[in-house]
Design a protein around this motif. Structure first.
Motif, short mmCIF file in Angstrom:
data_model
loop_
_atom_site.label_atom_id
_atom_site.label_comp_id
_atom_site.label_asym_id
_atom_site.label_seq_id
_atom_site.Cartn_x
_atom_site.Cartn_y
_atom_site.Cartn_z
N PRO A 4 0.84 -1.03 0.23
CA PRO A 4 0.41 0.07 -0.10
C PRO A 4 0.91 1.25 -0.21
O PRO A 4 2.19 1.36 0.85
CB PRO A 4 -0.71 -0.20 1.24
CG PRO A 4 -1.03 -1.23 1.72
CD PRO A 4 0.21 -2.06 0.83
N THR A 8 -5.44 4.64 6.85
CA THR A 8 -6.51 4.38 6.45
C THR A 8 -6.66 5.54 6.37
O THR A 8 -8.14 6.14 6.05
CB THR A 8 -6.79 3.43 7.52
OG1 THR A 8 -6.20 4.25 8.50
CG2 THR A 8 -6.63 1.93 7.38
N VAL A 28 -13.11 3.23 6.47
CA VAL A 28 -11.85 1.75 6.58
C VAL A 28 -11.37 1.35 7.66
O VAL A 28 -10.65 1.82 8.61
CB VAL A 28 -11.25 3.26 5.49
CG1 VAL A 28 -9.88 2.24 5.24
CG2 VAL A 28 -11.03 3.44 4.34
N GLU A 30 -10.11 -0.75 7.80
CA GLU A 30 -7.80 -2.04 6.92
C GLU A 30 -7.55 -1.89 6.07
O GLU A 30 -8.71 -2.39 4.73
CB GLU A 30 -8.21 -3.22 8.08
CG GLU A 30 -7.31 -4.25 7.87
CD GLU A 30 -7.58 -5.45 8.95
OE1 GLU A 30 -6.04 -6.10 8.33
OE2 GLU A 30 -8.42 -6.12 8.79
N ILE A 31 -6.47 -2.10 5.70
CA ILE A 31 -5.82 -2.08 4.56
C ILE A 31 -5.05 -3.72 4.61
O ILE A 31 -4.04 -3.72 5.90
CB ILE A 31 -5.07 -0.46 3.88
CG1 ILE A 31 -5.33 -0.06 3.75
CG2 ILE A 31 -4.21 -1.06 2.78
CD1 ILE A 31 -4.72 1.44 3.30
N THR A 32 -5.46 -4.01 3.90
CA THR A 32 -4.31 -5.55 4.13
C THR A 32 -3.49 -6.12 3.15
O THR A 32 -3.57 -5.07 2.20
CB THR A 32 -6.34 -6.51 4.01
OG1 THR A 32 -6.13 -6.80 1.76
CG2 THR A 32 -6.93 -6.53 4.60
N ILE A 36 -8.31 -4.82 1.18
CA ILE A 36 -8.85 -3.22 1.93
C ILE A 36 -9.96 -4.20 2.92
O ILE A 36 -10.50 -5.04 1.88
CB ILE A 36 -9.41 -2.28 1.14
CG1 ILE A 36 -9.43 -0.91 2.31
CG2 ILE A 36 -10.58 -1.99 0.35
CD1 ILE A 36 -9.53 0.28 2.08
N LEU A 38 -14.30 -2.36 4.28
CA LEU A 38 -14.59 -1.07 4.44
C LEU A 38 -15.87 -1.63 5.03
O LEU A 38 -16.90 -2.73 4.73
CB LEU A 38 -15.02 -0.65 2.53
CG LEU A 38 -15.43 0.41 2.98
CD1 LEU A 38 -14.54 1.84 3.39
CD2 LEU A 38 -16.20 0.67 0.87
N ALA A 69 -9.39 0.47 -2.62
CA ALA A 69 -8.23 -1.28 -2.29
C ALA A 69 -7.41 -0.56 -3.89
O ALA A 69 -6.04 -0.63 -3.26
CB ALA A 69 -8.87 -2.16 -2.61
N SER A 72 -5.23 2.07 -2.72
CA SER A 72 -4.59 2.33 -2.08
C SER A 72 -3.29 1.57 -2.32
O SER A 72 -1.78 2.41 -1.53
CB SER A 72 -5.10 1.17 -0.76
OG SER A 72 -5.04 0.00 -1.08
#
Length: 140
Positions: A4, A8, A28, A30-32, A36, A38, A69, A72
């Motif tokens: 990323p 977030t 948001v 979490e950015i995984t 993501i 959402l 996503a 990011s």
């Protein structure tokens, strides 16, 4: 998958600035590693008769989730646009619960991105919807 470029907080600020009309609808979570998570902050305007989350609200969650996503990973390219979306509704979301979209980036190319999105009721591991989305990325 690429790492990323945004946090977030940066995605949340982007929504608040450029999509003020929906900024309160989404969180948001979490950015995984793959995309993501959402959340749709479910309110009465998202419900259909019977008190469940409407199909259009879940579609919007999947669409915004895939969009964020992608952003990011590529940065704030606001003109990235949906070119295709197919969604399957599998079961009724749990009344009174937020819905969460887990987006996985399957392909992130120079011109196209392909995502898979699973939508869940908060606290339930059974998906309520599944979407496949393709986006066009503007040339640099």
């Amino acid at each position: 998958m690429t790492d990323p470029l945004l946090t977030t907080a940066e995605l949340t600020a982007f929504l608040a600035r450029d999509f003020e009309q929906v900024k309160d609808d989404f969180t948001v979570d979490e950015i995984t590693a793959q995309g993501i998570k959402l959340r749709l902050n479910v309110a009465e305007r998202h419900l259909r008769p019977g008190g469940t989350v409407s199909g259009p609200a879940m579609f919007g969650l999947a669409d915004v989730g895939a969009y964020l996503a992608i952003l990011s990973r590529i940065g704030l390219e606001a003109l990235t646009v949906t070119t295709n979306c197919s969604i399957d509704f599998m079961r009724k979301p749990i009344a009174g619960k937020d819905v969460i979209c887990d987006v996985r980036l399957l392909k992130l190319g120079r011109q196209l991105a392909v995502c898979d999105a699973l939508v869940f009721s908060d606290g339930d591991d059974r998906p309520v919807a599944r979407a496949s989305l393709t986006y066009s990325i503007p040339p640099k």
